[in-house]
Design a protein around this motif. Structure first.
Motif, PDB file in Angstrom:
ATOM      1  N   LYS A 265       0.834  -1.197   0.000  1.00 13.87           N
ATOM      2  CA  LYS A 265       0.000   0.000   0.000  1.00 13.87           C
ATOM      3  C   LYS A 265       0.875   1.256   0.000  1.00 13.87           C
ATOM      4  O   LYS A 265       0.596   2.231  -0.711  1.00 13.87           O
ATOM      5  CB  LYS A 265      -0.926  -0.014   1.219  1.00 13.87           C
ATOM      6  CG  LYS A 265      -1.885   1.167   1.281  1.00 13.87           C
ATOM      7  CD  LYS A 265      -2.787   1.053   2.505  1.00 13.87           C
ATOM      8  CE  LYS A 265      -3.712   2.262   2.613  1.00 13.87           C
ATOM      9  NZ  LYS A 265      -4.586   2.174   3.819  1.00 13.87           N
ATOM     10  N   LEU A 268       2.220   1.852  -3.435  1.00 13.07           N
ATOM     11  CA  LEU A 268       1.221   2.483  -4.292  1.00 13.07           C
ATOM     12  C   LEU A 268       1.124   3.975  -4.010  1.00 13.07           C
ATOM     13  O   LEU A 268       1.091   4.803  -4.935  1.00 13.07           O
ATOM     14  CB  LEU A 268      -0.137   1.815  -4.095  1.00 13.07           C
ATOM     15  CG  LEU A 268      -1.333   2.469  -4.816  1.00 13.07           C
ATOM     16  CD1 LEU A 268      -1.113   2.440  -6.331  1.00 13.07           C
ATOM     17  CD2 LEU A 268      -2.632   1.764  -4.440  1.00 13.07           C
ATOM     18  N   THR A 271       4.082   5.834  -5.368  1.00  8.20           N
ATOM     19  CA  THR A 271       3.965   5.978  -6.813  1.00  8.20           C
ATOM     20  C   THR A 271       3.061   7.156  -7.174  1.00  8.20           C
ATOM     21  O   THR A 271       3.402   7.993  -8.017  1.00  8.20           O
ATOM     22  CB  THR A 271       3.415   4.681  -7.435  1.00  8.20           C
ATOM     23  OG1 THR A 271       4.319   3.605  -7.153  1.00  8.20           O
ATOM     24  CG2 THR A 271       3.243   4.821  -8.932  1.00  8.20           C
ATOM     25  N   LEU A 272       1.919   7.243  -6.511  1.00  4.84           N
ATOM     26  CA  LEU A 272       0.991   8.338  -6.768  1.00  4.84           C
ATOM     27  C   LEU A 272       1.595   9.682  -6.381  1.00  4.84           C
ATOM     28  O   LEU A 272       1.425  10.685  -7.083  1.00  4.84           O
ATOM     29  CB  LEU A 272      -0.314   8.106  -6.004  1.00  4.84           C
ATOM     30  CG  LEU A 272      -1.144   6.891  -6.443  1.00  4.84           C
ATOM     31  CD1 LEU A 272      -2.347   6.711  -5.536  1.00  4.84           C
ATOM     32  CD2 LEU A 272      -1.581   7.032  -7.893  1.00  4.84           C
TER      33      LEU A 272
END
Length: 315
Positions: A265, A268, A271-272
């Motif tokens: 998580k 992720l 990355t965002l």
């Protein structure tokens, strides 16, 4: 009075190191000596070593924060210092910071009979007015204290390294800082290992450290003000690798599985965040996060992987 050795990790920023040294020398509770590890490729012109108050060791091969700390701890123990006061170069303590830390140590050690390992100040980033809170390990992850006001010192698992006052006698009961961590997560690892040996680490609200934390970016997201940090690709690699490694290593039983979920998580969200705030090399930085997470789960902290990734990112 205690015998205090201050320590600074220096790297390619002569002005910042000089300001840190000046802040240390302005303390109302005097330090006895400053030990500097200069990791710069070309030695910095920091201060004339002949003054006797500053010891400078040049390591152009770059041994990182962790490698420098190992050498500082060794120097402190060999020369019979009571404390090691640790600094990143971009930190400046307020003039009464050390006296506040020492007073808190005395209060908890001699009045409350507490085994103290580290006494830490409040690191304040003046650019954003953010406080970098200490961390606790909760089953499968490190969690920063909530942003609430503190009226008195409190216990924690891991304050940040910079500005923290380390009781050197405590280091004889635990392994030294892990040099393989290089530049990130050293505080989480060493602080938690001290706690596991029965020492207490204390966060002191009255002691203030001005500290620059990464490169902050302010923006509004659907009307909510946010602050995110920018890093180099290699720093993203170390953050993801070391935090994944430390959290997975310290998780037990069922929490190994929940740790995997949490780290994926985090990957992720990183990355965002990179897509949102990084102006360039977005793919390289995302790739660094993926590689770091992978090697963190594998428990492979061999720096040869870091160097191979560094070469790949330069292409």
């Amino acid at each position: 009075m205690y015998k205090v050795l201050a320590y600074i990790t220096a790297y390619c920023d002569e002005s910042a190191v000089k300001k840190c040294i000046a802040g240390i020398f302005k303390q109302t509770y005097a330090v006895n000596k400053i030990f500097v590890v200069d990791n710069s490729p070309k030695p910095l012109n920091i201060l004339e070593p002949e003054t006797g108050l500053v010891v400078i060791k040049s390591h152009p091969e770059n041994i990182g924060i962790s490698g420098g700390l190992v050498k500082a701890v060794d120097f402190g123990l060999q020369n019979n210092y009571d404390f090691l006061w640790m600094f990143d170069q971009d930190s400046i303590p307020t003039s009464d910071c050390l006296s506040q830390l020492v007073a808190t140590f005395d209060s908890y050690t001699y009045t409350r009979n507490v085994r103290v390992g580290i006494v830490a100040p409040v690191p304040l980033d003046m650019r954003t007015e953010q406080v970098i809170m200490p961390a606790e390990f909760r089953n499968d992850h490190f969690k920063a204290f909530a942003k609430t006001s503190f009226d008195s010192p409190c216990f924690c698992d891991a304050p940040i390294t910079s500005g923290s006052l380390l009781r050197l006698s405590a280091t004889t009961t635990v392994a030294p800082p892990d040099s393989r961590l290089f530049i990130d997560g050293i505080d989480l690892d060493f602080g938690l290992r001290l706690r596991q040996k029965g020492f207490h680490n204390i966060f002191v609200p009255g002691a203030i450290l001005h500290h620059n934390f990464a490169t902050p970016v302010k923006f509004n997201f659907w009307g909510v003000k946010k602050i995110l940090q920018r890093y180099s690709a290699l720093r993203y690699y170390y953050i993801c690798r070391n935090h994944t490694y430390l959290e997975f290593k310290n998780s037990q039983g069922f929490y190994k599985l929940t740790c995997i979920y949490r780290r994926l998580k985090v990957l992720l969200m990183k990355t965002l965040s990179i897509l949102l705030v990084e102006p360039n090399k977005k793919f390289a930085k995302i790739w660094a996060c993926f590689c770091g997470t992978y090697y963190g789960f594998r428990g492979n902290l061999d720096r040869q992987f870091d160097q191979s990734i560094k070469r790949a990112l330069k292409k």
